[in-house]
Design an enzyme around this catalytic site. Structure first.
Site, PDB file in Angstrom:
ATOM      1  N   GLY A  16       6.966   1.690 -15.722  1.00 27.51           N
ATOM      2  CA  GLY A  16       7.257   2.737 -16.892  1.00 27.51           C
ATOM      3  C   GLY A  16       8.398   3.228 -16.943  1.00 27.51           C
ATOM      4  O   GLY A  16       9.517   2.452 -17.026  1.00 27.51           O
ATOM      5  N   GLY A  25       8.881  -4.232 -22.698  1.00 28.47           N
ATOM      6  CA  GLY A  25       7.887  -4.742 -23.296  1.00 28.47           C
ATOM      7  C   GLY A  25       7.139  -3.807 -24.570  1.00 28.47           C
ATOM      8  O   GLY A  25       7.065  -4.338 -25.660  1.00 28.47           O
ATOM      9  N   LEU A  44      12.213  -5.441  -9.785  1.00 30.60           N
ATOM     10  CA  LEU A  44      11.773  -5.308  -8.577  1.00 30.60           C
ATOM     11  C   LEU A  44      10.180  -5.116  -8.338  1.00 30.60           C
ATOM     12  O   LEU A  44       9.556  -5.385  -7.550  1.00 30.60           O
ATOM     13  CB  LEU A  44      12.543  -4.419  -7.619  1.00 30.60           C
ATOM     14  CG  LEU A  44      13.875  -4.831  -7.127  1.00 30.60           C
ATOM     15  CD1 LEU A  44      14.836  -3.906  -6.396  1.00 30.60           C
ATOM     16  CD2 LEU A  44      13.709  -6.420  -6.164  1.00 30.60           C
ATOM     17  N   TRP A  45      10.014  -3.968  -9.267  1.00 27.47           N
ATOM     18  CA  TRP A  45       8.714  -3.444  -9.399  1.00 27.47           C
ATOM     19  C   TRP A  45       7.735  -4.534 -10.089  1.00 27.47           C
ATOM     20  O   TRP A  45       6.527  -4.584  -9.704  1.00 27.47           O
ATOM     21  CB  TRP A  45       8.534  -2.068 -10.051  1.00 27.47           C
ATOM     22  CG  TRP A  45       8.595  -0.989  -8.978  1.00 27.47           C
ATOM     23  CD1 TRP A  45       9.142  -1.163  -7.714  1.00 27.47           C
ATOM     24  CD2 TRP A  45       8.538   0.360  -9.025  1.00 27.47           C
ATOM     25  NE1 TRP A  45       9.365  -0.083  -6.787  1.00 27.47           N
ATOM     26  CE2 TRP A  45       8.831   1.075  -7.698  1.00 27.47           C
ATOM     27  CE3 TRP A  45       7.780   1.128 -10.056  1.00 27.47           C
ATOM     28  CZ2 TRP A  45       8.448   2.210  -7.563  1.00 27.47           C
ATOM     29  CZ3 TRP A  45       7.653   2.604  -9.639  1.00 27.47           C
ATOM     30  CH2 TRP A  45       7.966   2.866  -8.401  1.00 27.47           C
ATOM     31  N   ASN A  46       8.181  -5.219 -11.101  1.00 29.28           N
ATOM     32  CA  ASN A  46       7.417  -6.240 -11.668  1.00 29.28           C
ATOM     33  C   ASN A  46       6.965  -7.395 -10.620  1.00 29.28           C
ATOM     34  O   ASN A  46       5.911  -7.653 -10.513  1.00 29.28           O
ATOM     35  CB  ASN A  46       8.207  -7.188 -12.476  1.00 29.28           C
ATOM     36  CG  ASN A  46       8.476  -6.552 -13.983  1.00 29.28           C
ATOM     37  OD1 ASN A  46       9.610  -6.439 -14.543  1.00 29.28           O
ATOM     38  ND2 ASN A  46       7.650  -5.244 -14.516  1.00 29.28           N
ATOM     39  N   HIS A  63      13.907  -6.785 -21.015  1.00 34.93           N
ATOM     40  CA  HIS A  63      14.727  -7.174 -19.484  1.00 34.93           C
ATOM     41  C   HIS A  63      13.902  -8.222 -18.617  1.00 34.93           C
ATOM     42  O   HIS A  63      13.157  -8.496 -18.970  1.00 34.93           O
ATOM     43  CB  HIS A  63      14.830  -5.726 -18.945  1.00 34.93           C
ATOM     44  CG  HIS A  63      13.302  -5.248 -18.547  1.00 34.93           C
ATOM     45  ND1 HIS A  63      12.703  -5.910 -17.540  1.00 34.93           N
ATOM     46  CD2 HIS A  63      12.586  -4.319 -19.219  1.00 34.93           C
ATOM     47  CE1 HIS A  63      11.454  -5.226 -17.152  1.00 34.93           C
ATOM     48  NE2 HIS A  63      11.447  -4.501 -18.259  1.00 34.93           N
ATOM     49  N   GLU A  87      10.909   2.178 -21.704  1.00 32.42           N
ATOM     50  CA  GLU A  87       9.492   1.717 -21.704  1.00 32.42           C
ATOM     51  C   GLU A  87       8.618   3.019 -21.622  1.00 32.42           C
ATOM     52  O   GLU A  87       8.984   4.053 -21.550  1.00 32.42           O
ATOM     53  CB  GLU A  87       9.414   0.938 -20.122  1.00 32.42           C
ATOM     54  CG  GLU A  87       7.989   0.433 -19.883  1.00 32.42           C
ATOM     55  CD  GLU A  87       7.490  -0.355 -21.130  1.00 32.42           C
ATOM     56  OE1 GLU A  87       7.019  -0.127 -21.948  1.00 32.42           O
ATOM     57  OE2 GLU A  87       7.458  -1.374 -20.687  1.00 32.42           O
ATOM     58  N   ARG A  88       7.436   2.942 -22.301  1.00 36.57           N
ATOM     59  CA  ARG A  88       6.528   4.052 -22.284  1.00 36.57           C
ATOM     60  C   ARG A  88       6.113   4.382 -20.788  1.00 36.57           C
ATOM     61  O   ARG A  88       6.020   3.788 -20.016  1.00 36.57           O
ATOM     62  CB  ARG A  88       5.179   3.361 -23.054  1.00 36.57           C
ATOM     63  CG  ARG A  88       4.157   2.769 -22.491  1.00 36.57           C
ATOM     64  CD  ARG A  88       2.931   2.360 -23.429  1.00 36.57           C
ATOM     65  NE  ARG A  88       2.125   1.356 -22.874  1.00 36.57           N
ATOM     66  CZ  ARG A  88       0.794   1.781 -22.648  1.00 36.57           C
ATOM     67  NH1 ARG A  88       0.479   3.204 -22.605  1.00 36.57           N
ATOM     68  NH2 ARG A  88      -0.116   1.213 -22.117  1.00 36.57           N
TER      69      ARG A  88
END
Length: 309
Positions: free
Chosen positions: A86, A247, A77-79, A73, A176-177
């Site tokens: 997560g 990822g 916003l949190w990246n 992806h 995501e994990r």
């Protein structure tokens, strides 16, 4: 021209890139057993995969090539805020939207028959925005199978409309994990609190989970099992598949496809919204391109004449 010929055009186009590419092709293989916990669920997955392998290969041998496109992806916003995300469900930034659109342009002429995404909005936004760029102009439609009512209420009754659509299948197994107690924390502040080495182990080790969270090993067990049971059979049936995920779930799948070791997979980095293309033929996955960028301009773009066949 028939869909089968579309698959043939994909293979004939990408096969010229290097004579050694086909020599590096390998049979679908299980994750290295030394990297996985031997529990009841894994034993079930392993034995079922072995039973299905000959059936999958027999099906694949009766069909032409199929394309597998993997896309991480775009920026969320949190990246952008440098927060551990997560399984928290946050959308794309403006930059992430642009990245998804650019990813769509790269694959706009590769036929896509079905899309798999995680259940998280950032992966679904990426898939939808990418498909808007596709030359065939088919409409991606998310399938809702969470209840009988959801299935009933979201049915499409026009066969013509179905032919002009691409089914999108969300699956939590591709999420995501789960980062446990780190979710929502600032990465820099967390490193200052717990120490850079500890945070590095949580983020980059194979089998050490963060507090109350998942390790990459745990993420791999669910993501690869889902890929084998649900996505690989589509490819064996000749369907072109796009997977928009995250990822770590994609690193897990690539570990399976490329037979990476535990050490190799933890050093694998995937750029946001850079498509990675594989060709599936005769039960084998042939890698075309790179997760950090195209190796050749033609890897991700085919002529409109070929795509329209």
């Amino acid at each position: 021209m028939s869909t089968a010929m579309s698959y043939q055009s994909i293979y004939s186009f990408v096969s010229h890139q290097s004579s050694t590419s086909s020599q590096s092709s390998r049979q679908p293989l299980l994750l290295p057993t030394k990297c996985l916990k031997i529990d009841s669920s894994l034993c079930y997955y392993t034995s079922r995969r072995k039973r299905n392998l000959s059936k999958i290969e027999a099906t694949a041998s009766q069909n032409n090539e199929a394309a597998l496109i993997l896309i991480r992806h775009g920026e969320s916003l949190w990246n952008a805020k440098n927060l551990f995300t997560g399984c928290v469900d946050v959308p794309l930034t403006e930059k992430g939207i642009e990245e998804a659109i650019e990813a769509g342009k790269r694959i706009s002429n590769i036929p896509i028959d079905v899309i798999f995404t995680s259940s998280l909005i950032r992966a679904q936004m990426t898939a939808m925005l990418a498909m808007i760029q596709h030359c065939r102009k088919k409409v991606p439609i998310i399938l809702h199978n969470e209840s009988d009512q959801a299935k009933s209420w979201s049915q499409v009754f026009s066969e013509e409309t179905k032919d002009q659509s691409v089914p999108v299948i969300p699956a939590w197994q591709l999420n995501e994990r789960m980062y446990g107690e780190l979710q929502g924390l600032n990465k820099q502040e967390t490193a200052e609190r717990y120490g850079k080495q500890q945070v590095h182990e949580w983020r980059r080790s194979y089998d050490i989970p963060p507090p109350e969270g998942e390790s990459l090993e745990m993420c791999a067990e669910r993501a690869v099992a889902y890929f084998v049971e649900n996505i690989e059979p589509k490819l064996a049936a000749g369907k072109n598949v796009m997977v928009a995920a995250h990822g770590n779930s994609l690193r897990s799948i690539i570990m399976y496809l490329d037979k990476l070791t535990c050490k190799e997979v933890i050093s694998l980095e995937l750029s946001t919204s850079i498509p990675l293309l594989y060709i599936f033929k005769d039960g084998k996955f042939m890698k075309r391109g790179s997760p950090v960028g195209p190796t050749e301009a033609g890897v991700y773009a085919y002529t409109k004449a070929e795509a329209g066949r």
